[in-house]
Enzyme design. Structure first.
Site, PDB file in Angstrom:
ATOM      1  CG  ASN A  96     -30.172 -61.725  27.034  1.00 10.35           C
ATOM      2  OD1 ASN A  96     -31.283 -61.909  27.315  1.00 10.35           O
ATOM      3  ND2 ASN A  96     -29.685 -60.951  25.829  1.00 10.35           N
ATOM      4  CG  ASN A  99     -26.725 -59.514  20.573  1.00 17.96           C
ATOM      5  OD1 ASN A  99     -27.047 -60.879  20.345  1.00 17.96           O
ATOM      6  ND2 ASN A  99     -27.654 -58.735  20.855  1.00 17.96           N
ATOM      7  CD  GLU A 112     -33.251 -59.677  24.587  1.00 19.97           C
ATOM      8  OE1 GLU A 112     -34.519 -59.600  24.240  1.00 19.97           O
ATOM      9  OE2 GLU A 112     -32.779 -60.895  24.543  1.00 19.97           O
ATOM     10  CG  ASP A 158     -31.488 -67.412  23.921  1.00 21.48           C
ATOM     11  OD1 ASP A 158     -31.601 -66.150  25.015  1.00 21.48           O
ATOM     12  OD2 ASP A 158     -32.037 -66.794  22.882  1.00 21.48           O
ATOM     13  CG  HIS A 159     -27.936 -64.700  26.076  1.00 18.20           C
ATOM     14  ND1 HIS A 159     -27.125 -64.227  25.575  1.00 18.20           N
ATOM     15  CD2 HIS A 159     -28.835 -64.514  25.399  1.00 18.20           C
ATOM     16  CE1 HIS A 159     -27.222 -63.793  24.357  1.00 18.20           C
ATOM     17  NE2 HIS A 159     -28.424 -64.109  24.375  1.00 18.20           N
ATOM     18  CG  ASP A 216     -26.483 -59.982  24.337  1.00 19.94           C
ATOM     19  OD1 ASP A 216     -25.731 -60.338  23.680  1.00 19.94           O
ATOM     20  OD2 ASP A 216     -27.755 -60.270  24.199  1.00 19.94           O
ATOM     21  CE1 TYR A 233     -29.963 -57.814  23.832  1.00 21.64           C
ATOM     22  CE2 TYR A 233     -31.524 -56.102  23.516  1.00 21.64           C
ATOM     23  CZ  TYR A 233     -30.880 -57.553  23.073  1.00 21.64           C
ATOM     24  OH  TYR A 233     -31.609 -58.418  22.427  1.00 21.64           O
TER      25      TYR A 233
END
Length: 271
Positions: free
Chosen positions: A9, A160, A36, A261-262, A158, A113
């Site tokens: 991501n 999540n 993303e 952040d990933h 991702d 995603y």
């Protein structure tokens, strides 16, 4: 044939194209799956990827939000996009590798995603969380995500959700936090079981060990307390379980300048 595949991501491919280039020059995976991407297909930095040796690109993008892409050194035989929850919001793309890539037995790759779900873990109060739960239910029910027998499929992205206790820094403290609530973890596990998928990370790393792929931007120093979650996943069909030869999470990427952040997660298979 050895095939290496990374999921990441990237949180805006145009903003972080230099980080992507840095990773590709170092790791050189055969295939990179991004989530993303946050840009329409015409704005995707195609030329940069081609200069890096990734000639084959499959895109499902939209302006400013979401977006998934697969870039590859080896050619695809086909591409496909699925929509979930009756929303055209660029959360899935798949490709198949076969004759064009000189792979004798076809290989299908799905890149996802999954919706993040907002902050309130109550579908009655939070439309985003309701969307996430419905999305996971549709993944479970989706027939193309049910490989059987000799079907050679890979699902990455991702997702999540951090499904297990040691996929988060504190199981007890995150039970009511979106990404680790029981309803989410149960639905993700149900999707995995319906497809008879193998979760590569947990097939290779004992459940007793902490494993993370994401660290919040909200923490000034992500290394303090190591408060991570495992939100990025690689699943393989049972026919590929024994083909997995390596698995890596590049934690160091979280410390790169202006990082996502990933971090990148890579699997190597003997196909």
């Amino acid at each position: 044939m050895r095939l290496s595949l990374t999921t990441w991501n990237i949180n805006s491919v145009r903003l972080r194209i230099d980080l992507v280039a840095k990773f590709l020059k170092s790791a050189r995976p055969d295939v990179l799956c991004l989530q993303e991407t946050k840009c329409i297909d015409d704005a995707f930095p195609m030329k940069r990827f081609k200069r890096l040796g990734y000639e084959h690109v499959a895109l499902n993008g939209q302006k400013g939000y979401h977006g998934v892409a697969i870039v590859s050194k080896i050619p695809f035989d086909s591409k496909d996009i699925r929509t979930f929850c009756d929303k055209v919001d660029s959360r899935h793309i798949s490709v198949s590798f076969g004759e064009k890539a000189q792979i004798a037995k076809p290989l299908v790759l799905h890149n996802f995603y999954v919706p993040a779900g907002g902050d309130i873990p109550d579908p009655a109060l939070n439309e985003k969380f309701d969307h996430k739960l419905r999305f996971l239910d549709e993944m479970k029910a989706c027939e193309p995500l049910h490989p059987r027998g000799e079907d050679r499929h890979i699902l990455v992205g991702d997702l999540n959700v951090a499904p297990h206790e040691n996929d988060v820094w504190s199981h007890k403290q995150l039970l009511k936090v979106v990404s680790h609530t029981p309803v989410e973890t149960e639905k993700l596990k149900a999707a995995l079981e319906a497809g008879e998928w193998v979760d590569v990370a947990r097939d290779r790393i004992p459940m007793s060990e902490k494993v993370y792929t994401w660290w919040s931007y909200r923490s000034p120093d992500w290394t303090v307390g190591d408060r991570g979650r495992r939100l990025d996943h690689i699943w393989v069909s049972r026919a590929l379980k024994d083909a997995v030869s390596d698995f890596k999470i590049l934690r160091d990427a979280r410390s790169w300048e202006r990082p996502s952040d990933h971090v990148p997660v890579t699997v190597t298979l003997e196909v």
